[in-house]
Design an enzyme around this catalytic site. Structure first.
Site, short mmCIF file in Angstrom:
data_model
loop_
_atom_site.label_atom_id
_atom_site.label_comp_id
_atom_site.label_asym_id
_atom_site.label_seq_id
_atom_site.Cartn_x
_atom_site.Cartn_y
_atom_site.Cartn_z
N GLY A 1 -0.05 77.60 46.98
CA GLY A 1 -0.40 76.34 47.64
C GLY A 1 0.79 75.40 47.66
O GLY A 1 1.95 75.84 47.80
N ASN B 1 -11.72 75.89 37.83
CA ASN B 1 -10.41 76.47 37.50
C ASN B 1 -10.45 77.43 36.31
O ASN B 1 -9.64 78.35 36.22
CB ASN B 1 -9.38 75.36 37.31
N ASN C 1 -4.55 72.49 36.36
CA ASN C 1 -5.31 71.52 35.55
C ASN C 1 -6.77 71.90 35.41
O ASN C 1 -7.29 72.63 36.25
CB ASN C 1 -5.21 70.14 36.23
N HIS D 1 -2.50 66.30 28.69
CA HIS D 1 -2.09 65.94 30.06
C HIS D 1 -3.28 65.32 30.78
O HIS D 1 -3.77 65.83 31.78
CB HIS D 1 -1.61 67.21 30.77
#
Ligand code: APR
Length: 314
Positions: free
Chosen positions: A12, A96, A121, A176
């Protein structure tokens, strides 16, 4: 000497940008992998046709077959969905995690000796899952997070003071997510502590912007999330690895007692060289920073638990 081989899992926005960076920097041959047939092949062909102009000779191929990543030295994973406006990174976990499980199986089978950098993520959970599924040693599975977050801190600080980004060093540690920890005590401008140059209240604002920097871009782009800067951050890790640089970079690393954390991935300074993550570097933190790290870690733990619950049901 044989050229290095880099597999980019996910073709991507970040995957495509990383492929271009690999080519421009001559890092090695690139295999772009994606589940959407045509996408990796098309991007590979497009990039290849820039070779005579940019003067590179590396091979770039696109594929939907895991066999083609065989023999890769480095795999960088960006497979998955990106955020849309209003979403946090954590909102991506359900989708994900399932993708990451498949990807990690593919890497384990076809690239058993690779150094694996996870970018997808929510990062801290996705890198944890990758380590579990691949069962690779901790020095070979790492997450990209702090290089980007620290780069954002440096960017905003340099802008504020109207100095070159090269004159600013900064560290952002922890998870994160929205409670990442910009380490004010380690932010220096040509060796001068940042607190001597910018008033504390203004620094609070800059650090809040750092925490929300990814969200700020998502809100502007509307259809996806940041990709130029995450791509640069991951490629910086590859350069440290291939060059055996022993560079100390903030990354999500598997901790076994360091910073008082055991058995989790968390953003800390690590030394990257030919052995992958060769060492976790422990730095002194102020009491406030320690507290912020604890809060951030509590969040990472919750995130991993949420992922485990979701995966248990599937
Ligand atoms: N295997 C391989 N690729 C996959 C799979 C899979 N199982 N599932 C999805 N993909 C691919 C998509 O087809 C898409 O091409 O992953 C790619 C993701 O690309 P983008 O949607 O453009 O997202 P990008 O901006 O590159 O971000 C990827 O990195 O920083 C994180 O939050 C971000 O989780 C997101 C990831």
């Amino acid at each position: 000497m044989a050229r290095k081989k880099i597999a980019l899992i996910g073709a991507g926005n970040i995957g495509g940008t990383m492929a271009q960076l690999c080519a421009l920097k001559g890092l090695g041959d690139v295999v772009l992998y994606d589940v959407i047939d045509g996408l990796p092949q098309g991007k590979a062909l497009d990039l290849l046709q820039s070779a005579p102009i940019e003067n590179f000779d590396i091979k770039i191929t696109g594929t939907t077959k895991y066999e083609d990543i065989a023999g890769t030295d480095v795999c960088i994973v960006t497979a998955g969905i990106a955020r849309k406006p209003g979403m946090s990174r954590d909102d991506l976990v359900g989708t994900n995690a399932k993708i990451m499980r498949q990807v990690a199986e593919g890497i384990k089978t076809y690239a058993p000796n690779a150094f694996v950098i996870v970018v997808t993520n929510p990062l801290d959970a996705m890198v944890t899952l990758t380590k579990r599924v691949t069962a690779f040693p901790k020095n070979r599975v790492v997450g990209q997070s702090g290089i980007l977050d620290s780069s954002r801190y440096r960017t905003f600080t340099a802008q504020e003071l109207n100095v070159s980004v090269a004159s600013v060093s900064a560290l952002v540690l922890g998870g994160h997510g929205d409670d990442m920890v910009p380490v004010r005590s380690s932010c220096l401008v040509c060796g001068v502590p940042i607190e001597k140059l910018i008033p504390s209240r203004r620094l609070d604002e800059i650090e809040a912007r750092v925490r929300n920097a990814g969200g700020e871009i998502v809100a502007l782009l509307k259809t996806g999330s940041a990709f130029y800067s995450p791509a640069s951050a991951a490629i910086r890790m590859v350069e440290a690895y291939f060059g055996d640089k022993k560079e100390i970079l903030p990354c999500a690393a598997y901790l076994e007692g360091e910073y008082g954390i055991n058995g989790y991935y968390f953003g800390v300074p690590v030394l990257i060289g030919a052995g992958g993550v060769e060492k976790v570097v422990e730095i002194e933190l102020s009491p406030q920073e320690k507290k912020a790290m604890e809060q951030s870690f509590a969040h990472v733990k919750e995130l991993v638990q949420a992922m485990d619950k979701l995966l248990a049901g599937n």
